[in-house]
Design an enzyme around this catalytic site. Structure first.
Site, PDB file in Angstrom:
ATOM      1  N   GLN A 166       0.831  -1.204   0.137  1.00 35.55           N
ATOM      2  CA  GLN A 166      -0.172  -0.114  -0.017  1.00 35.55           C
ATOM      3  C   GLN A 166       0.698   1.117   0.058  1.00 35.55           C
ATOM      4  O   GLN A 166       2.054   1.169   0.312  1.00 35.55           O
ATOM      5  CB  GLN A 166      -0.735  -0.025   1.240  1.00 35.55           C
ATOM      6  CG  GLN A 166      -2.152  -0.924   1.115  1.00 35.55           C
ATOM      7  CD  GLN A 166      -2.987  -0.560   2.276  1.00 35.55           C
ATOM      8  OE1 GLN A 166      -3.209  -1.210   3.212  1.00 35.55           O
ATOM      9  NE2 GLN A 166      -3.938   0.700   2.145  1.00 35.55           N
ATOM     10  N   HIS A 167       0.260   2.423  -0.163  1.00 40.78           N
ATOM     11  CA  HIS A 167       0.612   3.594  -0.274  1.00 40.78           C
ATOM     12  C   HIS A 167       1.709   4.082  -0.955  1.00 40.78           C
ATOM     13  O   HIS A 167       2.089   5.283  -1.240  1.00 40.78           O
ATOM     14  CB  HIS A 167       1.019   4.082   1.162  1.00 40.78           C
ATOM     15  CG  HIS A 167       0.286   3.492   2.265  1.00 40.78           C
ATOM     16  ND1 HIS A 167      -1.175   3.700   2.351  1.00 40.78           N
ATOM     17  CD2 HIS A 167       0.499   2.556   3.218  1.00 40.78           C
ATOM     18  CE1 HIS A 167      -1.485   2.955   3.303  1.00 40.78           C
ATOM     19  NE2 HIS A 167      -0.592   2.502   3.901  1.00 40.78           N
ATOM     20  N   ASP A 176      -2.243  -4.804  -0.089  1.00 35.86           N
ATOM     21  CA  ASP A 176      -2.032  -6.245   0.273  1.00 35.86           C
ATOM     22  C   ASP A 176      -2.690  -6.435   1.559  1.00 35.86           C
ATOM     23  O   ASP A 176      -3.369  -7.615   1.864  1.00 35.86           O
ATOM     24  CB  ASP A 176      -0.532  -6.166   0.759  1.00 35.86           C
ATOM     25  CG  ASP A 176      -0.035  -5.229   1.480  1.00 35.86           C
ATOM     26  OD1 ASP A 176      -0.756  -4.252   1.796  1.00 35.86           O
ATOM     27  OD2 ASP A 176       1.226  -4.946   1.641  1.00 35.86           O
TER      28      ASP A 176
END
Length: 492
Positions: free
Chosen positions: A82-83, A243
């Site tokens: 992520q991110h 994820d």
């Protein structure tokens, strides 16, 4: 039918092939990423070309292992760390290395954006989250401030799993789950926050891809890839997600009562919620999930990172680590460890360092230090679980490398006060394959799919032991008091 799941993590990419009728994983392959750029200012970056190379290698190996069964492949699902920030130019080429979830160089941008938007409470009201260094929005602001030429060349802003979807399909899009970790999305309305987007960087709105339901497919596999792999021309690529969202599906965490805890390098604990969850102080991340519901989540940056450091420090294998920890009573003899070796995300202390307190001649020993390390990182997840006040957990399903430890599974049950059990499959890639199957076969509910295909290892089930409740209550109180005192004194 066969569905492929792909999980792009920080250190490697993993692929698997799932038989839809039997739930059997037919083939698995993984490929390590060769490099990770790290600098003292907190920079953590990776070249997205490594993800593509690792994805292609692992998918090629899995498809080859299927042999003639490759004709049964109907869909692909992608899970991604992520991110992360991926910037593309007008040609679709990557402009610079991706700034990753663990990049903490954006602390200043977080503070600036928070002030610009009216303070922490105003940010929470606007998007349901605070502005954290790990999130995507401050990364975008960092690029705009430090690399204006790169920002000027940017046509599209994507997340890691979106970029892999783009490689697979040629189409750019973003679904609600992963988008909720950008700090640009109002999680309750599942819409971009105009105020936040405009505060981050000029022209950002035009650079964001179309936003859509997580149940809508990302597209059809590109003809060139289908031909290269010998697949049918109509293989669907699902929207996929981050994820944690895919791990929730892979562990059957798609209904109230099931909580997932991932014991990896970092730690995450998350639960299904049919309504938006907004923590009034922002300690819990209020995310959307990949089922068009919500996924309140606590993330700690220090988990097996800490226990592995201790294990290597004393030259132990995993069995010896468990043996040493088992020899020490709950509470580690009063040894208190704040395990913030690389800063921390929950609590939000990106510049924090670790602290040991309560040392005596009796507990200043390797086994006590090992137990304090394992307990302390578990306390961090437990603090998050206690903040999930609207969640009534029935069991916590454990995944990640740490869940292989019988001692740790029992410690989790004792500290959480909830039964724990190890998930039978590694969550994210398995969840990505399930998500692809759900998208392709909409007549079967996701709950029915996970009830049919997701299993736990009952031999690993641990029940909370009441005799340890008081020891852990005292230990958590001591840890919380030390944290509060050091935080108030500006020592973290």
């Amino acid at each position: 039918m066969i569905f492929l799941g792909l999980d792009c993590g920080t250190q490697s990419t993993r692929a698997l092939a799932l038989d839809w009728e039997t739930g059997i994983v037919l083939a698995v392959a993984s490929q390590a990423h060769s490099s990770l750029i790290s600098r003292p200012d907190g920079t953590m970056e990776q070249n997205p070309s490594e993800w593509v190379a690792a994805a292609e290698a692992s998918l090629t190996e899995v498809i080859a292992a299927l042999g003639t069964q490759r004709d049964r492949v109907r869909g692909i699902g992608v899970s991604g760390q992520q991110h992360g920030l991926v910037l593309l130019n007008a040609k679709g080429d990557v402009i610079r290395r991706a700034k990753l979830w663990c990049d903490t160089s954006t602390t200043k941008q977080c503070a600036d954006l928070t002030a610009r938007l009216g303070g922490v409470e105003a940010v929470i009201r606007e998007i349901g989250n605070t502005m954290r260094p790990g999130y995507t929005a401050p990364k975008i602001a960092w690029v705009y401030e430090h690399e204006p030429e790169n920002w000027a060349s940017t046509e599209s802003v994507l997340l890691p799993h979106d970029y892999l979807n783009f490689w697979l399909t040629g189409a750019k899009s973003m679904e609600y789950g992963d988008a909720s970790g950008t700090a640009l999305l109002d999680i309750s309305r599942r819409q971009w926050s105009t105020r936040v987007v405009e505060a981050v960087a000029p022209g950002l709105y035009e650079k964001l891809p179309p936003l859509h339901s997580s149940h809508e497919p990302a597209g059809i596999l590109r003809t060139a890839l289908a031909s290269r792999w010998g697949l049918a021309s109509n293989v669907m690529v699902s929207a996929g997600s981050g994820d944690n969202m895919m791990s929730a599906i892979g562990t059957g965490n798609v209904r109230p009562g099931i909580v997932t805890a991932s014991l990896g390098t970092s730690g995450t604990l998350f639960a299904f919620s049919p309504v938006p969850f907004v923590d009034p102080v922002g300690e819990i991340a209020g995310f959307c999930d990949a089922t068009d519901n919500w996924l309140p989540l606590v993330c700690t940056m220090n988990l097996t990172l800490v226990t592995e450091h201790v294990r290597h420090l004393f030259g132990w294998d995993f069995a010896r680590l468990d043996e040493e920890i088992r020899s020490v009573p709950a509470g580690a003899g009063g040894l208190v460890f704040l395990p913030y070796l690389v800063g921390e995300r929950t609590p939000d202390l990106p510049a924090a360092t670790g602290t040991l307190a309560g040392l005596t001649l009796q507990n200043f020993q390797p086994a006590y230090l090992a137990r304090a390390a394992m307990e302390s990182v578990t306390f961090g997840l437990a603090a998050g679980l206690q903040r999930l006040t609207t969640i009534q957990p029935e069991e916590v399903r454990l995944t990640g490398g740490g869940s292989n430890s019988p001692v740790w599974r029992q410690i989790c049950a004792d500290i959480f006060g909830v039964p724990t059990v190890q998930a039978a499959n590694e969550g994210a890639a398995f969840g990505a394959a399930l998500h692809a199957g759900w998208t392709t076969t909409p007549d079967e509910s996701l709950t029915a799919i996970t009830d049919r295909l997701v299993h736990v290892n009952e031999a690993t089930r641990c029940l909370p032991r009441p005799e340890f409740a008081e020891s852990y209550l005292k230990a958590t109180q001591k840890s919380a008091s030390l944290l509060a005192a050091l935080r108030a004194g500006g020592q973290l």
